[in-house]
Design a protein around this motif. Structure first.
Motif, PDB file in Angstrom:
ATOM      1  N   TRP A  96       0.885  -1.173   0.000  1.00  0.00           N
ATOM      2  CA  TRP A  96       0.000   0.000   0.000  1.00  0.00           C
ATOM      3  C   TRP A  96       0.922   1.222   0.000  1.00  0.00           C
ATOM      4  O   TRP A  96       1.892   1.267   0.769  1.00  0.00           O
ATOM      5  CB  TRP A  96      -0.905   0.026   1.240  1.00  0.00           C
ATOM      6  CG  TRP A  96      -1.980   1.079   1.228  1.00  0.00           C
ATOM      7  CD1 TRP A  96      -3.261   0.926   0.780  1.00  0.00           C
ATOM      8  CD2 TRP A  96      -1.877   2.431   1.691  1.00  0.00           C
ATOM      9  NE1 TRP A  96      -3.958   2.094   0.924  1.00  0.00           N
ATOM     10  CE2 TRP A  96      -3.127   3.039   1.479  1.00  0.00           C
ATOM     11  CE3 TRP A  96      -0.846   3.191   2.246  1.00  0.00           C
ATOM     12  CZ2 TRP A  96      -3.388   4.374   1.807  1.00  0.00           C
ATOM     13  CZ3 TRP A  96      -1.094   4.518   2.576  1.00  0.00           C
ATOM     14  CH2 TRP A  96      -2.357   5.090   2.361  1.00  0.00           C
ATOM     15  N   VAL A  97       0.633   2.174  -0.889  1.00  0.00           N
ATOM     16  CA  VAL A  97       1.472   3.374  -0.993  1.00  0.00           C
ATOM     17  C   VAL A  97       0.553   4.585  -1.030  1.00  0.00           C
ATOM     18  O   VAL A  97      -0.394   4.620  -1.842  1.00  0.00           O
ATOM     19  CB  VAL A  97       2.327   3.354  -2.287  1.00  0.00           C
ATOM     20  CG1 VAL A  97       3.189   4.617  -2.379  1.00  0.00           C
ATOM     21  CG2 VAL A  97       3.205   2.112  -2.341  1.00  0.00           C
ATOM     22  N   GLY A  98       0.792   5.566  -0.159  1.00  0.00           N
ATOM     23  CA  GLY A  98      -0.070   6.744  -0.171  1.00  0.00           C
ATOM     24  C   GLY A  98       0.658   8.014   0.234  1.00  0.00           C
ATOM     25  O   GLY A  98       1.707   7.969   0.888  1.00  0.00           O
ATOM     26  N   PHE A  99       0.093   9.147  -0.186  1.00  0.00           N
ATOM     27  CA  PHE A  99       0.581  10.464   0.231  1.00  0.00           C
ATOM     28  C   PHE A  99      -0.469  11.121   1.120  1.00  0.00           C
ATOM     29  O   PHE A  99      -1.632  11.284   0.710  1.00  0.00           O
ATOM     30  CB  PHE A  99       0.811  11.373  -0.982  1.00  0.00           C
ATOM     31  CG  PHE A  99       2.021  11.025  -1.797  1.00  0.00           C
ATOM     32  CD1 PHE A  99       3.288  11.430  -1.405  1.00  0.00           C
ATOM     33  CD2 PHE A  99       1.886  10.298  -2.971  1.00  0.00           C
ATOM     34  CE1 PHE A  99       4.410  11.114  -2.165  1.00  0.00           C
ATOM     35  CE2 PHE A  99       3.001   9.972  -3.740  1.00  0.00           C
ATOM     36  CZ  PHE A  99       4.262  10.385  -3.338  1.00  0.00           C
ATOM     37  N   TYR A 100      -0.058  11.474   2.329  1.00  0.00           N
ATOM     38  CA  TYR A 100      -0.886  12.288   3.222  1.00  0.00           C
ATOM     39  C   TYR A 100      -0.308  13.698   3.261  1.00  0.00           C
ATOM     40  O   TYR A 100       0.916  13.880   3.212  1.00  0.00           O
ATOM     41  CB  TYR A 100      -0.838  11.744   4.656  1.00  0.00           C
ATOM     42  CG  TYR A 100      -1.645  10.497   4.900  1.00  0.00           C
ATOM     43  CD1 TYR A 100      -2.980  10.574   5.300  1.00  0.00           C
ATOM     44  CD2 TYR A 100      -1.075   9.234   4.778  1.00  0.00           C
ATOM     45  CE1 TYR A 100      -3.721   9.419   5.557  1.00  0.00           C
ATOM     46  CE2 TYR A 100      -1.811   8.085   5.033  1.00  0.00           C
ATOM     47  CZ  TYR A 100      -3.126   8.182   5.421  1.00  0.00           C
ATOM     48  OH  TYR A 100      -3.854   7.042   5.676  1.00  0.00           O
ATOM     49  N   PHE A 101      -1.209  14.705   3.370  1.00  0.00           N
ATOM     50  CA  PHE A 101      -0.761  16.097   3.519  1.00  0.00           C
ATOM     51  C   PHE A 101      -1.506  16.758   4.663  1.00  0.00           C
ATOM     52  O   PHE A 101      -2.646  16.370   4.986  1.00  0.00           O
ATOM     53  CB  PHE A 101      -1.001  16.879   2.220  1.00  0.00           C
ATOM     54  CG  PHE A 101      -0.064  16.489   1.117  1.00  0.00           C
ATOM     55  CD1 PHE A 101       1.196  17.054   1.020  1.00  0.00           C
ATOM     56  CD2 PHE A 101      -0.425  15.522   0.183  1.00  0.00           C
ATOM     57  CE1 PHE A 101       2.081  16.681   0.017  1.00  0.00           C
ATOM     58  CE2 PHE A 101       0.443  15.135  -0.828  1.00  0.00           C
ATOM     59  CZ  PHE A 101       1.697  15.715  -0.910  1.00  0.00           C
ATOM     60  N   LYS A 102      -0.872  17.779   5.249  1.00  0.00           N
ATOM     61  CA  LYS A 102      -1.528  18.576   6.291  1.00  0.00           C
ATOM     62  C   LYS A 102      -2.838  19.119   5.720  1.00  0.00           C
ATOM     63  O   LYS A 102      -2.869  19.623   4.588  1.00  0.00           O
ATOM     64  CB  LYS A 102      -0.610  19.726   6.716  1.00  0.00           C
ATOM     65  CG  LYS A 102      -1.104  20.507   7.908  1.00  0.00           C
ATOM     66  CD  LYS A 102      -0.057  21.560   8.325  1.00  0.00           C
ATOM     67  CE  LYS A 102      -0.319  22.125   9.707  1.00  0.00           C
ATOM     68  NZ  LYS A 102      -1.563  22.844   9.901  1.00  0.00           N
ATOM     69  N   ASN A 103      -3.907  18.974   6.508  1.00  0.00           N
ATOM     70  CA  ASN A 103      -5.244  19.364   6.052  1.00  0.00           C
ATOM     71  C   ASN A 103      -5.503  20.832   6.384  1.00  0.00           C
ATOM     72  O   ASN A 103      -6.031  21.143   7.448  1.00  0.00           O
ATOM     73  CB  ASN A 103      -6.283  18.455   6.714  1.00  0.00           C
ATOM     74  CG  ASN A 103      -7.661  18.620   6.109  1.00  0.00           C
ATOM     75  OD1 ASN A 103      -7.817  19.230   5.040  1.00  0.00           O
ATOM     76  ND2 ASN A 103      -8.663  18.075   6.780  1.00  0.00           N
TER      77      ASN A 103
END
Ligand code: SME
Length: 152
Positions: free
Chosen positions: A41-48
């Protein structure tokens, strides 16, 4: 070495200006997941926005319920405040961990900096125990540096 071959491919995807940034990020996730056998599983999270939380922006793999993660919570939330890579060889050994799937055995999260500010991260889950090395860290740092260049 797959990472040497992957670097120019990642750059090519990120430089494809005909595609939206979100689409390019998704393609990078898919490329990494399809190429590295232990990336499940590969994902990008960013500050909301102004909130003290992370929001999932792009990913490849099974959909997750955890599209919002408060700062400090889980491996991802800890990296949001530590600004440091977090390599977890065995997720069962972590108290502050958010499980996304019973199959996940290991995880790596690498922060993404723009102008020295930690604004997001790349997160990899693995179904293989203890699969990550310094090579993964250097490669994922490279990916994040290239992503930082296309974020407005
Ligand atoms: N395991 C992560 C949550 C995100 S999922 O891996 C997609 C964590 O503990 O922060």
């Amino acid at each position: 070495m797959p990472f040497d071959k992957l670097r120019p491919q990642v750059e090519d995807i990120l430089n494809t200006k005909e595609l939206s940034v979100d689409h390019r990020l998704t393609q990078v996730c898919e490329l990494l997941m399809e190429t590295i056998p232990y990336y499940d599983w590969v994902g990008f999270y960013f500050k909301n926005g102004d909130k003290e939380e992370l929001k999932l922006r792009s990913f490849a793999g099974e959909p997750t319920d955890h599209d919002i993660i408060p700062f400090g919570k889980g491996i991802c939330g800890q990296v949001a405040v530590s600004n440091a890579n977090f390599v977890v060889p065995d997720v069962k050994a972590q108290n502050n961990y958010i499980a996304c799937s019973i199959h996940v055995k290991a995880e790596i999260v690498v922060p993404l900096f723009v102008n020295g500010e930690n604004i997001g991260q790349i997160d990899i889950d693995s179904h293989t125990a203890d699969p990550f090395s310094k090579e993964d860290e250097r490669f994922l740092e490279f990916v994040n540096e290239k992503v930082a260049e296309i974020l407005e």
